[in-house]
Structure formats: C-alpha cells, structure tokens
Design an enzyme around this catalytic site. Structure first.
Site, PDB file in Angstrom:
ATOM      1  N   ARG A   1     -10.686   2.183  37.785  1.00 32.86           N
ATOM      2  CA  ARG A   1     -10.242   3.582  37.824  1.00 32.86           C
ATOM      3  C   ARG A   1     -11.315   4.445  37.169  1.00 32.86           C
ATOM      4  O   ARG A   1     -11.947   4.043  36.191  1.00 32.86           O
ATOM      5  CB  ARG A   1      -8.920   3.759  37.074  1.00 32.86           C
ATOM      6  CG  ARG A   1      -7.703   3.196  37.804  1.00 32.86           C
ATOM      7  CD  ARG A   1      -7.341   4.024  39.043  1.00 32.86           C
ATOM      8  NE  ARG A   1      -6.162   3.526  39.723  1.00 32.86           N
ATOM      9  CZ  ARG A   1      -6.171   2.697  40.777  1.00 32.86           C
ATOM     10  NH1 ARG A   1      -7.318   2.262  41.274  1.00 32.86           N
ATOM     11  NH2 ARG A   1      -5.042   2.332  41.343  1.00 32.86           N
TER      12      ARG A   1
ATOM     13  N   HIS B   1     -14.036   5.056  46.800  1.00 35.24           N
ATOM     14  CA  HIS B   1     -12.806   4.289  46.484  1.00 35.24           C
ATOM     15  C   HIS B   1     -12.426   3.395  47.676  1.00 35.24           C
ATOM     16  O   HIS B   1     -11.348   3.532  48.248  1.00 35.24           O
ATOM     17  CB  HIS B   1     -11.651   5.245  46.130  1.00 35.24           C
ATOM     18  CG  HIS B   1     -10.560   4.558  45.351  1.00 35.24           C
ATOM     19  ND1 HIS B   1      -9.872   5.152  44.342  1.00 35.24           N
ATOM     20  CD2 HIS B   1     -10.031   3.307  45.447  1.00 35.24           C
ATOM     21  CE1 HIS B   1      -8.976   4.307  43.847  1.00 35.24           C
ATOM     22  NE2 HIS B   1      -9.060   3.181  44.506  1.00 35.24           N
TER      23      HIS B   1
HETATM   24  P1  NAP Z   1      -3.871  -7.492  37.084  1.00 31.81           P
HETATM   25  O1  NAP Z   1      -3.649  -8.739  37.878  1.00 31.81           O
HETATM   26  O2  NAP Z   1      -2.710  -6.836  36.451  1.00 31.81           O
HETATM   27  O3  NAP Z   1      -4.960  -7.862  35.969  1.00 31.81           O
HETATM   28  C1  NAP Z   1      -5.244  -7.009  34.904  1.00 31.81           C
HETATM   29  C2  NAP Z   1      -6.134  -7.750  33.916  1.00 31.81           C
HETATM   30  O4  NAP Z   1      -6.550  -6.822  32.915  1.00 31.81           O
HETATM   31  C3  NAP Z   1      -5.408  -8.884  33.187  1.00 31.81           C
HETATM   32  O5  NAP Z   1      -6.277  -9.979  33.008  1.00 31.81           O
HETATM   33  C4  NAP Z   1      -5.059  -8.260  31.838  1.00 31.81           C
HETATM   34  O6  NAP Z   1      -4.966  -9.175  30.749  1.00 31.81           O
HETATM   35  C5  NAP Z   1      -6.261  -7.365  31.624  1.00 31.81           C
HETATM   36  N1  NAP Z   1      -5.960  -6.305  30.669  1.00 31.81           N
HETATM   37  C6  NAP Z   1      -4.995  -5.361  30.757  1.00 31.81           C
HETATM   38  N2  NAP Z   1      -5.008  -4.576  29.654  1.00 31.81           N
HETATM   39  C7  NAP Z   1      -5.985  -5.067  28.859  1.00 31.81           C
HETATM   40  C8  NAP Z   1      -6.470  -4.698  27.589  1.00 31.81           C
HETATM   41  N3  NAP Z   1      -5.950  -3.688  26.889  1.00 31.81           N
HETATM   42  N4  NAP Z   1      -7.491  -5.430  27.064  1.00 31.81           N
HETATM   43  C9  NAP Z   1      -8.018  -6.468  27.735  1.00 31.81           C
HETATM   44  N5  NAP Z   1      -7.601  -6.871  28.964  1.00 31.81           N
HETATM   45  C10 NAP Z   1      -6.592  -6.170  29.511  1.00 31.81           C
HETATM   46  O7  NAP Z   1      -4.588  -6.395  37.982  1.00 31.81           O
HETATM   47  P2  NAP Z   1      -5.454  -6.595  39.325  1.00 31.81           P
HETATM   48  O8  NAP Z   1      -4.577  -6.798  40.497  1.00 31.81           O
HETATM   49  O9  NAP Z   1      -6.506  -7.597  39.056  1.00 31.81           O
HETATM   50  O10 NAP Z   1      -6.088  -5.126  39.490  1.00 31.81           O
HETATM   51  C11 NAP Z   1      -6.876  -4.551  38.466  1.00 31.81           C
HETATM   52  C12 NAP Z   1      -7.115  -3.076  38.745  1.00 31.81           C
HETATM   53  O11 NAP Z   1      -8.036  -2.929  39.821  1.00 31.81           O
HETATM   54  C13 NAP Z   1      -5.902  -2.283  39.213  1.00 31.81           C
HETATM   55  O12 NAP Z   1      -5.070  -1.912  38.126  1.00 31.81           O
HETATM   56  C14 NAP Z   1      -6.523  -1.094  39.898  1.00 31.81           C
HETATM   57  O13 NAP Z   1      -6.699  -0.040  38.984  1.00 31.81           O
HETATM   58  C15 NAP Z   1      -7.890  -1.609  40.332  1.00 31.81           C
HETATM   59  N6  NAP Z   1      -8.025  -1.662  41.800  1.00 31.81           N
HETATM   60  C16 NAP Z   1      -9.001  -0.912  42.380  1.00 31.81           C
HETATM   61  C17 NAP Z   1      -9.173  -0.969  43.749  1.00 31.81           C
HETATM   62  C18 NAP Z   1     -10.255  -0.183  44.423  1.00 31.81           C
HETATM   63  O14 NAP Z   1     -10.282  -0.111  45.651  1.00 31.81           O
HETATM   64  N7  NAP Z   1     -11.201   0.377  43.712  1.00 31.81           N
HETATM   65  C19 NAP Z   1      -8.338  -1.781  44.531  1.00 31.81           C
HETATM   66  C20 NAP Z   1      -7.354  -2.513  43.895  1.00 31.81           C
HETATM   67  C21 NAP Z   1      -7.215  -2.454  42.516  1.00 31.81           C
HETATM   68  P3  NAP Z   1      -3.826 -10.310  30.721  1.00 31.81           P
HETATM   69  O15 NAP Z   1      -4.232 -11.291  31.797  1.00 31.81           O
HETATM   70  O16 NAP Z   1      -3.923 -10.870  29.370  1.00 31.81           O
HETATM   71  O17 NAP Z   1      -2.535  -9.615  31.025  1.00 31.81           O
HETATM   72  C1  GLV Z   2      -6.385   0.866  44.736  1.00 34.23           C
HETATM   73  O1  GLV Z   2      -7.112   1.467  44.013  1.00 34.23           O
HETATM   74  C2  GLV Z   2      -5.277   0.084  44.293  1.00 34.23           C
HETATM   75  O2  GLV Z   2      -4.918   0.185  43.104  1.00 34.23           O
HETATM   76  O3  GLV Z   2      -4.720  -0.661  45.109  1.00 34.23           O
END
Ligand code: NAP
Ligand code: GLV
Length: 306
Positions: A221, A269
């Site tokens: 983000r 994005h």
């Molecule tokens: P997820 O499965 O919820 O993983 C989040 C990770 O971040 C987990 O390992 C979590 O730790 C860690 N985390 C959260 N808060 C933290 C903190 N304060 N300190 C250290 N580590 C922390 O999420 P995801 O599905 O991988 O997605 C991640 C992010 O990618 C989304 O939230 C979104 O913003 C972004 N995204 C972007 C796009 C794009 O097109 N640019 C697309 C999809 C997603 P724990 O494992 O210990 O809980």
């Molecule tokens: C895109 O940014 C998503 O969070 O899926």
C-alpha cells in the site's frame, strides 16, 4: 439467502452472472440505495451508506486481499469480514517481484539504455550474494514471493509479526527484530497489510538501515511509504532505486515527483490483480462455509487490522 454486490470500479454484470452460477440457490443482486437487506455482501470500496442500510449482514466478502480501506468504514458489528486469500494473486505477485529484483540485479535497465544508443557493452557480472532480499510480511503473498526468489538462489529473509519457520528463508519477527532484518537486506520487498502498526513503516529511519545501494519494491500500500524520505535517500545515493506499484493517492497525481525520478519504476497498482472466476469460486465456497457454520478461511481479525 440473499447476496448483495457492491464493488466500485468493477463492471458488475460478469460478477453477478458468475455469482449466480456459483450459488444457484441464492438471490444475487446489484446493490442500489434503499434495497432490501441481504445476508452477505461482496464488496470493493462500497459507500458507507451500503453498511448503514444493512446492519444485519452476516458476511462481508472483499474481492481483494487488503482490507485496510474497508476497515475504515463503520461495519455491521456482528459481520465477519473475509478477504481473498491468494485466488491467483500469489503467482502474479511472485512474477512481478522477481521481475523487479532480477531487472535491478542484472542491470537490465542499463542494458536497455545502452541498446537504445546502439552501444554493445558487456558489464561485469554482479555477485548474487551481494543482493540479499528481505521480504516484509510473510503471509499468503510474502511466502510465495520468498519461495520463488529462493528458486533464483537469492539469499532471502523475511519479517512477520509472529515467528515463522520457512525452508531456506531466514526469518525475523516483531519490532525487536526489525533493525536486524533491515540491516541484512539490500533489496526490500514490502508485502505487509496496511494497519496502525505498519503505516509509514518505510521511512527515513528504516530505509537508512538497508545496506548501501539498497533497492525498495513496494507492492502493498502507498501509505506504508513516506514518499519524501524515499526521494531523499535516492538523492543521497544510499538507495539505488525503487519499483513502486502502489501510492498514497491513486492514480498518482501528474505533479508528483515520483514521475520525474529516473531511479523509480512505476506501475499503476497492477502487480497482483483480482481474477474474477477464481475469486467468485473462492467467495462462493466461503459463503457456503459461513452458512454451514464452518470456519471461513481468510477471515480478518478486525482488531488486528488484517
Ligand atoms: P496476509 O496473508 O494477511 O499476510 C500479512 C503478513 O504481514 C503476515 O505475515 C503478518 O504477520 C505480517 N504482518 C502484519 N502486521 C505486521 C506487523 N505489524 N509487523 C510485522 N509483520 C506484520 O496478507 P497477504 O495476502 O500476503 O497480502 C499482503 C498485502 O498485499 C495486502 O494487505 C495488500 O495490501 C497487498 N496487496 C497488494 C496488491 C497489489 O496489486 N499491489 C495485491 C494484493 C495484495 P503474521 O504472519 O505474524 O500474522
Ligand atoms: C489489491 O491491492 C488487493 O488488496 O487485493
């Protein structure tokens, strides 16, 4: 059972058709203000009015992975909030991040500039061990990115909130190990969710701890990154460059200095897109699980913020 669809910026018809096919016994409707309330909602960037009119919702299903914007709204107190987990995004994110890491490591932009000048120069190969990659966030997307980077034999380490064991990846966790994680990284990939704890986490202090010649890849983000701090560290030479897919304001305003900084590669994005068919199948499965009283994968902890 009624499902209300309210996704801003999305053509609703193919989603409605897909949801009707996947949930043939359900009534699937495009939300209109004043509509009769539904049991479940499929949403992206809905207006506050959507929730104000439907305090009885049982499930709110986002068609994305990040729920930071959704959690800023006043949501029905008893609704479970569910995000997409993977749904075809992890492989896209791995492609995007590996492409950015390899483009930087192999100096492909430099070669492209040489070729534009019809200059045939082979530069000294760089040593992979000089480019350790740190992945912030070891969730669904971060773990996949870390695994694929390992396939290219980069030294990979990761940082998460809770401790993790990942084969071939050195792991760090919690605020106490953030400095050590950063100091071990030359390339930094951000895949954290945006929460109160991670807002502005890529700032002058943290980015200064990266190894000299650091490279930042932000695919999570825009509000994780303090824009002026990145620009300052690029100007000072501490950072060699950045690839940014997400921004504080999207679309990125025409006057933003990122457009004019040649060390920054920008994309709009697009690193991991929501894939409609896969997402519909996943959401239909989650609605079914919720209706049967089973655990719902991808349920968000509203207190924690992700
Ligand atoms: P997820 O499965 O919820 O993983 C989040 C990770 O971040 C987990 O390992 C979590 O730790 C860690 N985390 C959260 N808060 C933290 C903190 N304060 N300190 C250290 N580590 C922390 O999420 P995801 O599905 O991988 O997605 C991640 C992010 O990618 C989304 O939230 C979104 O913003 C972004 N995204 C972007 C796009 C794009 O097109 N640019 C697309 C999809 C997603 P724990 O494992 O210990 O809980
Ligand atoms: C895109 O940014 C998503 O969070 O899926």
């Amino acid at each position: 059972m009624k499902v209300s669809f309210c996704c801003t910026g999305t053509h609703p018809e193919p989603w409605l058709a897909g949801l009707r096919a996947a949930l043939p016994l359900a009534q699937i409707e495009l939300w209109q203000p004043g509509a009769a309330p539904a049991d479940h909602a499929v949403v992206w960037a809905p207006p506050q009015q959507f929730f104000d009119e439907q305090p009885q919702l049982k499930g709110v299903f986002a068609i994305g992975a990040g729920v930071d914007a959704l959690l800023k709204l006043r949501l029905p107190a008893h609704a479970i909030v569910v995000r997409l987990d993977d749904a075809g995004m992890a492989v896209q994110m791995a492609e995007y991040v590996c492409h950015a890491v390899i483009r930087h490591f192999r100096e492909l932009d430099r070669y492209a500039a040489d070729m534009q000048q019809r200059e045939w120069t082979v530069h000294k190969p760089r040593d992979r061990s000089d480019f350790p990659v740190g992945v912030m966030g070891l969730g669904v997307l971060g773990q996949r990115v870390a695994q694929v980077l390992r396939q290219f034999e980069f030294s990979v380490h990761g940082w998460s909130r809770s401790p993790k064991l990942l084969e071939g990846v050195r792991t760090f966790s919690g605020p106490a190990q953030l400095d050590a994680f950063l100091a071990a990284s030359r390339v930094l990939v951000n895949l954290l969710p945006l929460t109160a704890d991670t807002h502005d986490i890529l700032n002058r202090a943290t980015l200064s701890r990266l190894q000299p010649g650091g490279y930042v890849i932000n695919v999570a983000r825009g509000a994780h990154l303090v824009d002026e701090d990145l620009l300052m560290l690029l100007d000072s030479g501490h950072l060699a460059g950045a690839t940014l897919d997400v921004f504080r304001t999207e679309p990125l305003p025409p006057a933003h200095p990122f457009w004019r900084q040649p060390k920054i590669t920008l994309t709009p994005h697009t690193s991991a897109r929501t894939l409609r068919e896969t997402s519909i199948a996943q959401i239909a499965g989650k609605i079914g699980a919720l209706e049967r009283g089973e655990p719902v994968p991808g349920a968000v902890d509203r207190e924690r913020g992700y």
